[in-house]
Design an enzyme around this catalytic site. Structure first.
Site, PDB file in Angstrom:
ATOM      1  N   HIS A   1     -10.342  -5.155  -2.674  1.00 41.41           N
ATOM      2  CA  HIS A   1      -8.978  -5.437  -2.226  1.00 41.41           C
ATOM      3  C   HIS A   1      -9.007  -5.853  -0.768  1.00 41.41           C
ATOM      4  CE1 HIS A   1      -9.994  -1.168  -2.052  1.00 41.41           C
ATOM      5  NE2 HIS A   1      -9.358  -1.144  -0.884  1.00 41.41           N
ATOM      6  N   LEU A   2      -8.188  -6.815  -0.456  1.00 41.92           N
ATOM      7  CA  LEU A   2      -8.025  -7.275   0.912  1.00 41.92           C
ATOM      8  C   LEU A   2      -6.789  -6.572   1.461  1.00 41.92           C
ATOM      9  CD1 LEU A   2      -9.492  -9.424   2.641  1.00 41.92           C
ATOM     10  CD2 LEU A   2      -7.891 -11.127   1.736  1.00 41.92           C
TER      11      LEU A   2
ATOM     12  N   ASP B   1       0.850  -1.195   0.000  1.00 38.21           N
ATOM     13  CA  ASP B   1       0.000   0.000   0.000  1.00 38.21           C
ATOM     14  C   ASP B   1       0.888   1.249   0.000  1.00 38.21           C
ATOM     15  OD1 ASP B   1      -3.216   0.519   1.056  1.00 38.21           O
ATOM     16  OD2 ASP B   1      -1.799   2.197   1.105  1.00 38.21           O
ATOM     17  N   ILE B   2       0.492   2.227  -0.776  1.00 42.09           N
ATOM     18  CA  ILE B   2       1.268   3.463  -0.918  1.00 42.09           C
ATOM     19  C   ILE B   2       1.220   4.306   0.368  1.00 42.09           C
ATOM     20  CG2 ILE B   2      -0.527   5.021  -1.815  1.00 42.09           C
ATOM     21  CD1 ILE B   2       1.400   5.769  -4.066  1.00 42.09           C
TER      22      ILE B   2
ATOM     23  N   ASN C   1     -12.941  -3.185   2.969  1.00 40.61           N
ATOM     24  CA  ASN C   1     -13.913  -2.119   3.211  1.00 40.61           C
ATOM     25  C   ASN C   1     -14.957  -2.095   2.106  1.00 40.61           C
ATOM     26  OD1 ASN C   1     -12.498  -1.211   5.517  1.00 40.61           O
ATOM     27  ND2 ASN C   1     -11.088  -0.042   4.225  1.00 40.61           N
TER      28      ASN C   1
ATOM     29  N   GLY D   1     -14.909   3.439   4.586  1.00 39.91           N
ATOM     30  CA  GLY D   1     -13.618   3.974   4.168  1.00 39.91           C
ATOM     31  C   GLY D   1     -13.123   3.457   2.839  1.00 39.91           C
ATOM     32  N   GLN D   2     -14.013   2.823   2.060  1.00 43.49           N
ATOM     33  CA  GLN D   2     -13.558   2.362   0.743  1.00 43.49           C
ATOM     34  C   GLN D   2     -13.294   3.565  -0.159  1.00 43.49           C
ATOM     35  OE1 GLN D   2     -16.216  -0.249  -1.486  1.00 43.49           O
ATOM     36  NE2 GLN D   2     -14.622  -0.750  -2.967  1.00 43.49           N
ATOM     37  N   SER D   3     -12.093   3.637  -0.692  1.00 45.63           N
ATOM     38  CA  SER D   3     -11.732   4.767  -1.562  1.00 45.63           C
ATOM     39  C   SER D   3     -11.362   4.325  -2.971  1.00 45.63           C
ATOM     40  CB  SER D   3     -10.579   5.559  -0.946  1.00 45.63           C
ATOM     41  OG  SER D   3      -9.440   4.747  -0.806  1.00 45.63           O
TER      42      SER D   3
HETATM   43  P1  5GP Z   1      -9.675   1.508   0.674  1.00 46.43           P
HETATM   44  O1  5GP Z   1      -9.659   2.881   1.321  1.00 46.43           O
HETATM   45  O2  5GP Z   1     -10.441   1.556  -0.622  1.00 46.43           O
HETATM   46  O3  5GP Z   1     -10.101   0.398   1.566  1.00 46.43           O
HETATM   47  O4  5GP Z   1      -8.163   1.183   0.321  1.00 46.43           O
HETATM   48  C1  5GP Z   1      -7.519   1.713  -0.800  1.00 46.43           C
HETATM   49  C2  5GP Z   1      -6.056   1.664  -0.512  1.00 46.43           C
HETATM   50  O5  5GP Z   1      -5.352   1.841  -1.737  1.00 46.43           O
HETATM   51  C3  5GP Z   1      -5.557   2.753   0.437  1.00 46.43           C
HETATM   52  O6  5GP Z   1      -4.990   2.151   1.591  1.00 46.43           O
HETATM   53  C4  5GP Z   1      -4.564   3.536  -0.391  1.00 46.43           C
HETATM   54  O7  5GP Z   1      -3.453   3.949   0.361  1.00 46.43           O
HETATM   55  C5  5GP Z   1      -4.180   2.548  -1.477  1.00 46.43           C
HETATM   56  N1  5GP Z   1      -3.790   3.154  -2.729  1.00 46.43           N
HETATM   57  C6  5GP Z   1      -4.456   4.122  -3.416  1.00 46.43           C
HETATM   58  N2  5GP Z   1      -3.809   4.420  -4.552  1.00 46.43           N
HETATM   59  C7  5GP Z   1      -2.711   3.623  -4.594  1.00 46.43           C
HETATM   60  C8  5GP Z   1      -1.649   3.472  -5.542  1.00 46.43           C
HETATM   61  O8  5GP Z   1      -1.584   4.130  -6.582  1.00 46.43           O
HETATM   62  N3  5GP Z   1      -0.682   2.559  -5.255  1.00 46.43           N
HETATM   63  C9  5GP Z   1      -0.729   1.805  -4.118  1.00 46.43           C
HETATM   64  N4  5GP Z   1       0.267   0.935  -3.933  1.00 46.43           N
HETATM   65  N5  5GP Z   1      -1.723   1.914  -3.204  1.00 46.43           N
HETATM   66  C10 5GP Z   1      -2.688   2.817  -3.449  1.00 46.43           C
END
Ligand code: 5GP
Length: 112
Positions: free
Chosen positions: A98-99, A29-30, A85, A91-93
């Site tokens: 994704h797990l 994760d970034i 999420n 908090g899904q973004s």
């Molecule tokens: P969510 O918030 O949808 O559950 O998780 C999305 C995750 O994707 C976040 O933890 C965010 O840091 C990660 N993420 C978003 N854009 C990128 C990217 O371009 N590269 C990587 N490695 N992670 C990303």
């Protein structure tokens, strides 16, 4: 149009890949929330956990097998948390399921 994770799958956006096979890919994760924070995703585009269909059960189940493979590969023996999420309040973004694989520190419960 491809989402950000499809661009990672297609190597249009760089990522630090931990594991890959025909069904899935896993990368760091970034914006890590734990010393080890990896995202395990299906290559198939499924936008939200609530839209996982019967036909996807094998693909989604496979993500948990990948988590075990990663834990073995990284010698994570003290436990890890797997989180998926669903939707805005959770908090899904990124709308490609994704797990989250979180490890390397004591994780509190309940989560925030
Ligand atoms: P969510 O918030 O949808 O559950 O998780 C999305 C995750 O994707 C976040 O933890 C965010 O840091 C990660 N993420 C978003 N854009 C990128 C990217 O371009 N590269 C990587 N490695 N992670 C990303």
């Amino acid at each position: 149009m491809k989402n950000i994770f499809e661009k990672i799958i297609d190597r249009e956006i760089p990522s630090d890949i931990v594991y890959e096979d025909d069904i899935s890919i896993a990368f760091y994760d970034i914006n890590p929330q734990a010393p080890t924070h990896i995202l395990i995703i299906p290559k198939k585009r499924i936008t939200r956990p609530e839209l996982i269909d019967k036909i996807d059960e094998e693909v989604v189940g496979h993500l948990f097998t990948v988590a075990r493979i990663i834990a073995n590969k990284l010698n994570i023996s003290k436990g890890y948390r797997l989180v998926m999420n669903n939707g805005e309040d959770a908090g899904q973004s990124v709308f490609h399921i994704h797990l989250h694989f979180l490890a390397g520190r004591k994780l509190s419960w309940p989560p925030g």
